[in-house]
Design a protein around this motif. Structure first.
Motif, mmCIF file in Angstrom:
data_model
loop_
_atom_site.group_PDB
_atom_site.id
_atom_site.type_symbol
_atom_site.label_atom_id
_atom_site.label_comp_id
_atom_site.label_asym_id
_atom_site.label_seq_id
_atom_site.Cartn_x
_atom_site.Cartn_y
_atom_site.Cartn_z
ATOM 1 N N CYS A 1 0.809 -1.227 0.000
ATOM 2 C CA CYS A 1 0.000 0.000 0.000
ATOM 3 C C CYS A 1 0.839 1.273 0.000
ATOM 4 C CB CYS A 1 -0.938 0.008 1.206
ATOM 5 S SG CYS A 1 -2.070 -1.394 1.252
ATOM 6 N N SER A 2 2.158 1.163 -0.091
ATOM 7 C CA SER A 2 3.029 2.334 0.037
ATOM 8 C C SER A 2 2.748 3.378 -1.046
ATOM 9 C CB SER A 2 4.502 1.917 0.001
ATOM 10 O OG SER A 2 4.804 1.231 -1.196
ATOM 11 N N LYS A 3 2.489 2.945 -2.285
ATOM 12 C CA LYS A 3 2.222 3.896 -3.371
ATOM 13 C C LYS A 3 0.906 4.630 -3.150
ATOM 14 C CE LYS A 3 4.869 1.652 -7.047
ATOM 15 N NZ LYS A 3 4.816 1.046 -8.407
ATOM 16 N N ILE A 4 -0.084 3.919 -2.604
ATOM 17 C CA ILE A 4 -1.381 4.547 -2.347
ATOM 18 C C ILE A 4 -1.238 5.635 -1.299
ATOM 19 C CG2 ILE A 4 -3.728 4.159 -1.496
ATOM 20 C CD1 ILE A 4 -3.563 1.340 -2.630
ATOM 21 N N LEU A 5 -0.521 5.330 -0.208
ATOM 22 C CA LEU A 5 -0.351 6.308 0.865
ATOM 23 C C LEU A 5 0.395 7.543 0.395
ATOM 24 C CD1 LEU A 5 -1.207 3.873 2.776
ATOM 25 C CD2 LEU A 5 0.249 5.002 4.467
ATOM 26 N N VAL B 1 -5.162 14.289 5.717
ATOM 27 C CA VAL B 1 -6.137 13.187 5.668
ATOM 28 C C VAL B 1 -5.574 11.968 6.388
ATOM 29 C CG1 VAL B 1 -7.384 11.594 4.152
ATOM 30 C CG2 VAL B 1 -7.194 14.009 3.537
ATOM 31 N N ILE B 2 -4.304 11.658 6.139
ATOM 32 C CA ILE B 2 -3.662 10.521 6.797
ATOM 33 C C ILE B 2 -3.644 10.714 8.313
ATOM 34 C CG2 ILE B 2 -1.461 9.332 7.124
ATOM 35 C CD1 ILE B 2 -0.992 9.402 4.221
ATOM 36 N N GLY C 1 -6.095 -11.903 8.501
ATOM 37 C CA GLY C 1 -7.498 -11.899 8.906
ATOM 38 C C GLY C 1 -7.955 -10.531 9.380
ATOM 39 N N GLN C 2 -7.017 -9.584 9.471
ATOM 40 C CA GLN C 2 -7.320 -8.206 9.838
ATOM 41 C C GLN C 2 -6.544 -7.278 8.907
ATOM 42 O OE1 GLN C 2 -6.401 -7.805 14.063
ATOM 43 N NE2 GLN C 2 -8.383 -8.673 14.616
ATOM 44 N N ILE C 3 -6.777 -5.964 9.027
ATOM 45 C CA ILE C 3 -6.012 -5.029 8.207
ATOM 46 C C ILE C 3 -5.266 -4.042 9.100
ATOM 47 C CG2 ILE C 3 -7.403 -5.184 6.116
ATOM 48 C CD1 ILE C 3 -8.892 -2.664 6.995
ATOM 49 N N ASP C 4 -4.027 -3.723 8.710
ATOM 50 C CA ASP C 4 -3.262 -2.736 9.459
ATOM 51 C C ASP C 4 -3.645 -1.332 8.973
ATOM 52 O OD1 ASP C 4 -1.909 -2.230 7.053
ATOM 53 O OD2 ASP C 4 -0.132 -3.380 7.631
ATOM 54 N N PHE C 5 -2.985 -0.311 9.517
ATOM 55 C CA PHE C 5 -3.350 1.063 9.163
ATOM 56 C C PHE C 5 -3.140 1.347 7.687
ATOM 57 C CE2 PHE C 5 -1.995 5.528 8.571
ATOM 58 C CZ PHE C 5 -3.234 6.114 8.775
ATOM 59 N N TYR C 6 -2.026 0.877 7.127
ATOM 60 C CA TYR C 6 -1.732 1.134 5.722
ATOM 61 C C TYR C 6 -2.798 0.485 4.830
ATOM 62 C CZ TYR C 6 2.743 1.905 8.033
ATOM 63 O OH TYR C 6 3.729 2.328 8.899
ATOM 64 N N GLU C 7 -3.191 -0.713 5.174
ATOM 65 C CA GLU C 7 -4.236 -1.399 4.407
ATOM 66 C C GLU C 7 -5.578 -0.690 4.568
ATOM 67 O OE1 GLU C 7 -2.214 -5.858 4.799
ATOM 68 O OE2 GLU C 7 -3.612 -5.123 6.317
ATOM 69 N N VAL D 1 -5.980 2.553 4.953
ATOM 70 C CA VAL D 1 -5.950 3.730 4.083
ATOM 71 C C VAL D 1 -6.278 3.321 2.644
ATOM 72 C CG1 VAL D 1 -4.514 5.576 3.129
ATOM 73 C CG2 VAL D 1 -4.335 4.997 5.547
ATOM 74 N N ALA D 2 -5.767 2.168 2.219
ATOM 75 C CA ALA D 2 -6.075 1.668 0.879
ATOM 76 C C ALA D 2 -7.574 1.391 0.742
ATOM 77 C CB ALA D 2 -5.274 0.405 0.587
ATOM 78 N N VAL D 3 -8.185 0.819 1.797
ATOM 79 C CA VAL D 3 -9.634 0.591 1.796
ATOM 80 C C VAL D 3 -10.370 1.921 1.696
ATOM 81 C CG1 VAL D 3 -11.602 -0.168 3.197
ATOM 82 C CG2 VAL D 3 -9.548 -1.580 3.081
ATOM 83 N N TYR D 4 -9.941 2.896 2.469
ATOM 84 C CA TYR D 4 -10.574 4.222 2.480
ATOM 85 C C TYR D 4 -10.518 4.867 1.090
ATOM 86 C CZ TYR D 4 -11.143 9.218 3.434
ATOM 87 O OH TYR D 4 -11.551 10.532 3.394
ATOM 88 N N VAL D 5 -9.338 4.849 0.477
ATOM 89 C CA VAL D 5 -9.174 5.436 -0.861
ATOM 90 C C VAL D 5 -10.059 4.713 -1.867
ATOM 91 C CG1 VAL D 5 -7.548 5.774 -2.770
ATOM 92 C CG2 VAL D 5 -6.851 6.300 -0.419
#
Length: 202
Positions: free
Chosen positions: A17-21, A28-29, A84-90, A92-96
């Motif tokens: 997700c680094s490119k998305i962030l 926003v972040i 089974g879960q998502i971290d913060f970076y993931e 942000v990708a969901v949010y975008v």
């Protein structure tokens, strides 16, 4: 100051997700990080399905809410670590992804709240998802769940499913040839996730 905030939340270079962030404004972040920490009650630096539902209420538009089933599909599509879960970076990708989908959806539905088949084709094309009409027909009929069209929740499920299927395909085509050959065992292994992430109609 904004640059320092952006650096503070910069994902590791190897993270999917680094490119998305890198394209998300620092303010926003920072806001998303604050909300994420408030929801992450056990301080595990990752959130579950139920926590994602609660986090969506804080970060998404009032007319977009997630139910447990949709949240589950999103986690499966964006859980690159397969925890089974998502971290913060993931997250942000969901949010975008959701915000982009909402914007495209509003442009296409003309205020009706649902996409017909033709609008679904246009929207997938606008989102750079290249599928032939026959494939879209099958997806449209599956995800509209006996309704006339696709509402926002059902369309997000469809896109989450496509993201998960795309990830599964790239495991079989790591060199990006655009095609692959499967023996029976590989085929069964490739589609096994459909059984565990089966689309429920409720």
């Amino acid at each position: 100051m904004a640059t320092e905030t952006q650096e503070e939340f910069k994902a590791p270079p190897h993270h999917p997700c680094s490119k998305i962030l890198s394209k998300v404004p620092a303010e926003v972040i920072a806001k998303l990080q604050k909300n994420f920490k408030e929801i992450d009650a056990d301080k595990s630096n990752s959130i579950s399905k139920s926590e994602l539902v609660e986090l969506a209420k804080k970060t998404l538009a009032n007319d977009c809410t997630l139910n447990d089933d949709t949240a589950d599909k999103l986690i499966k599509a964006f859980d690159y670590r397969e925890s089974g879960q998502i971290d913060f970076y993931e997250f942000v990708a969901v949010y975008v992804f959701i915000q982009t989908t909402i914007n495209f959806f509003r442009e296409q539905t003309d205020g009706t709240g649902e996409l017909n088949f033709k609008q679904t084709c246009f929207l997938l094309y606008d989102m750079h998802i290249g599928l032939d009409d026959n494939t879209i027909v099958e997806l449209f009929n599956t995800f509209r769940e006996k309704q006339q069209g696709l509402n926002l929740d059902r369309f997000i499920k469809l896109c989450s499913f496509l993201g998960l299927a795309k990830r599964q395909y790239f495991l079989l085509d790591p060199m990006n040839y655009g095609s692959t050959k499967l023996d029976l065992e590989s085929f069964l292994d490739a589609i096994s996730f459909f059984a565990t992430s089966r689309l429920d109609s409720n």
